[in-house]
Design a protein around this motif. Structure first.
Motif, PDB file in Angstrom:
ATOM      1  N   ALA A 198       0.831  -1.206   0.000  1.00 13.43           N
ATOM      2  CA  ALA A 198       0.000   0.000   0.000  1.00 13.43           C
ATOM      3  C   ALA A 198       0.865   1.256   0.000  1.00 13.43           C
ATOM      4  CB  ALA A 198      -0.929  -0.007   1.215  1.00 13.43           C
ATOM      5  N   THR A 199       1.963   1.225   0.734  1.00 13.24           N
ATOM      6  CA  THR A 199       2.838   2.397   0.799  1.00 13.24           C
ATOM      7  C   THR A 199       3.338   2.773  -0.590  1.00 13.24           C
ATOM      8  OG1 THR A 199       3.560   1.740   3.000  1.00 13.24           O
ATOM      9  CG2 THR A 199       4.987   3.287   1.815  1.00 13.24           C
TER      10      THR A 199
ATOM     11  N   ASP B 188      -7.140   4.037   0.674  1.00 11.82           N
ATOM     12  CA  ASP B 188      -6.145   3.108   1.193  1.00 11.82           C
ATOM     13  C   ASP B 188      -6.899   1.928   1.801  1.00 11.82           C
ATOM     14  OD1 ASP B 188      -4.305   1.680   2.624  1.00 11.82           O
ATOM     15  OD2 ASP B 188      -3.607   3.360   3.843  1.00 11.82           O
TER      16      ASP B 188
ATOM     17  N   HIS C   1       0.455  -8.688   2.304  1.00 13.48           N
ATOM     18  CA  HIS C   1       0.772  -9.362   3.574  1.00 13.48           C
ATOM     19  C   HIS C   1      -0.284  -9.168   4.641  1.00 13.48           C
ATOM     20  CE1 HIS C   1       2.147  -5.818   6.012  1.00 13.48           C
ATOM     21  NE2 HIS C   1       2.239  -5.292   4.810  1.00 13.48           N
TER      22      HIS C   1
HETATM   23  N1  7TS Z   1      -2.222   1.799   5.205  1.00 13.08           N
HETATM   24  C1  7TS Z   1      -2.753   1.266   6.306  1.00 13.08           C
HETATM   25  C2  7TS Z   1      -4.158   1.584   6.655  1.00 13.08           C
HETATM   26  C3  7TS Z   1      -1.985   0.410   7.089  1.00 13.08           C
HETATM   27  O1  7TS Z   1      -2.528  -0.127   8.166  1.00 13.08           O
HETATM   28  C4  7TS Z   1      -0.658   0.125   6.724  1.00 13.08           C
HETATM   29  C5  7TS Z   1       0.239  -0.728   7.560  1.00 13.08           C
HETATM   30  C6  7TS Z   1      -0.169   0.693   5.550  1.00 13.08           C
HETATM   31  C7  7TS Z   1      -0.970   1.525   4.816  1.00 13.08           C
HETATM   32  C8  7TS Z   1       1.196   0.403   5.042  1.00 13.08           C
HETATM   33  O2  7TS Z   1       1.221  -0.863   4.533  1.00 13.08           O
HETATM   34  P1  7TS Z   1       2.560  -1.483   3.914  1.00 13.08           P
HETATM   35  O3  7TS Z   1       2.205  -2.885   3.643  1.00 13.08           O
HETATM   36  O4  7TS Z   1       2.861  -0.706   2.695  1.00 13.08           O
HETATM   37  O5  7TS Z   1       3.598  -1.310   4.977  1.00 13.08           O
HETATM   38  N2  7TS Z   1      -0.180  -0.841   8.901  1.00 13.08           N
HETATM   39  C9  7TS Z   1       0.502  -1.432   9.910  1.00 13.08           C
HETATM   40  C10 7TS Z   1      -0.037  -1.573  11.173  1.00 13.08           C
HETATM   41  O6  7TS Z   1      -1.145  -1.185  11.505  1.00 13.08           O
HETATM   42  N3  7TS Z   1       0.834  -2.204  11.969  1.00 13.08           N
HETATM   43  O7  7TS Z   1       1.924  -2.470  11.232  1.00 13.08           O
HETATM   44  C11 7TS Z   1       1.734  -2.002   9.963  1.00 13.08           C
END
Ligand code: 7TS
Length: 403
Positions: free
Chosen positions: A90-91, A197, A222
């Motif tokens: 998502a990032t 998101d 993941h």
């Molecule tokens: N957006 C939301 C709503 C999230 O909860 C997270 C990660 C991200 C984006 C980022 O996701 P990534 O996979 O790109 O890192 N959230 C969390 C959490 O709540 N605890 O560890 C990671």
């Protein structure tokens, strides 16, 4: 008992002398056998690069990779798999939009609307693009019940100066479900695009990007029983078709010459370099796993978990729940008066219970709630009501230790 539990070998282990109780699913989920097998096969048997070989292995790997894209398109009800871009998570999905769409379309004096409920991943990329182009970040406040103040969103959007409204489908810190359709409609009414998101929605709620009406939707593999290092950016083809590449490299060009380069069509324009082939195939397997489990059956089971957790924790003296109970999915967040959340997490770990403590990468939300951190228990389809009893007993024990 959860009928899906036996599919997850990672759950079957002893931590600090106790059976593992894994309640950190919002950080990452455990992986089912079907995903582990798909990743293993992709690397053990079908190991090859994609989109560039005429030999059998490369053709097989390419076919499985593109099949995974079609599975993800089906999973979110995209009208075409061209709209499905594989990213790291998502990032990266949000950064891709902020760079490619944002740098092109957001100009000096424009506004970008974000929310205080969001993860830093859906805040910082927008702050960065606004700094680059001289635009302004505006904020939708969160109310103490954990929901967004949409009256303020409406006010800010009605200026007509907002180019994009970026918000989460489900809050990672509180589990709040946002009224996505209403928020998308509000953005569109005033000429803004909407990016959602969905990192915390995809394991819990059926996603229909057509029905939600958004312009972009981001998710992480993941967090939905898939591998790490893979995710999806979905975008409406009319936006993607007009967006320049973000990263340059192999596999994203039409032709390269000394005079210049022309670019491939979406989604390949946005997938520079060798992709995470096994990850994408594993994510495709995860989407099938979820479809076969059935999102309505998952939702029904998880609602029992969340409601029981909220009710049983609220009964404990000194425990304060954060956010509103009725619109919550996947997680409960709480604080214990006089006890630092990290101490709660450490003591629960002694009981074999994995929770997350901290600000959950949602510091604007913590500021608004007037706390530095919470304890978050987050649930997956394999958690059980017995585990919620253990959580309650564990938290009671923590309260006892500090009494
Ligand atoms: N957006 C939301 C709503 C999230 O909860 C997270 C990660 C991200 C984006 C980022 O996701 P990534 O996979 O790109 O890192 N959230 C969390 C959490 O709540 N605890 O560890 C990671």
């Amino acid at each position: 008992m959860s009928r899906w539990r036996a599919d997850f070998p990672g759950l079957d282990q002893v931590i600090n002398g106790k059976e593992l109780i894994y309640l950190d699913n919002a950080a990452t989920t455990q992986k089912p056998e079907a995903v582990l097998a798909a990743v293993d096969y992709a690397q053990r048997i079908d190991c090859s690069n994609v989109h560039r070989g005429v030999h059998a292995l490369s053709l097989r790997a390419t076919a499985s990779f593109e099949e995974a894209r079609r599975k993800m398109a089906r999973f979110i009800n995209a009208s075409s798999s061209e709209e499905v871009i594989f990213v790291r998570g998502a990032t990266e999905a949000i950064n891709l939009v902020a760079h490619s769409w944002g740098d092109t379309n957001i100009k000096r004096g424009d506004k970008v609307l974000v929310t205080e409920l969001d993860h830093h991943s859906n805040i910082v990329p927008w702050q960065l693009v606004c700094e680059r182009v001289g635009a302004q970040v505006e904020w939708v406040p969160v109310l103490m019940n954990g929901t967004l103040d949409l009256k303020v969103a409406h006010e800010i959007l009605s200026s007509g100066e907002v180019k994009i409204f970026a918000f989460g489908h489900v809050s990672n810190a509180l589990g709040t479900i946002n009224p996505v359709q209403e928020m998308v409609a509000m953005a569109h009414e005033f000429g803004a695009l909407a990016l959602v998101d969905g990192a915390q929605a995809s394991p819990h709620i059926a996603i229909d990007v057509e029905d939600l009406g958004a312009d972009f939707y981001a998710l992480s593999g993941h967090k939905m029983y898939g591998p790490s290092g893979i995710g999806v950016l979905w975008g409406k083809i009319e936006h993607l078709a007009g967006m320049p590449p973000w990263q340059g490299g192999g596999d994203m060009i039409r032709s390269v010459s000394i005079e210049g380069t022309t670019f491939a069509e979406p989604p390949f324009r946005f997938e520079a370099g060798t992709p995470n082939v096994a990850g994408a195939i594993g994510l495709g397997a995860a989407s099938v796993f979820i479809e076969e489990a059935g999102l309505s059956a998952i939702a029904e089971h998880e609602a029992l978990l969340v409601n029981k957790a909220a009710e049983s924790l609220a009964e404990i003296k000194g425990v304060r729940l954060m956010g509103e109970k009725s619109k919550r999915v996947g997680a409960v967040s709480f604080v214990i008066d006089g006890v630092h959340p990290h101490d709660v997490g450490t003591l629960l770990d002694q009981e074999g219970i994995a929770v997350r403590t901290g600000h959950h990468c949602a510091q604007p939300l913590m500021d608004r709630l007037g706390i530095p951190a919470t304890v978050r228990a987050s649930f997956g389809l394999y958690n059980t009501l017995e585990e919620i009893d253990s959580l309650q007993a564990g938290v009671e024990k923590v309260v006892g230790v500090f009494a």
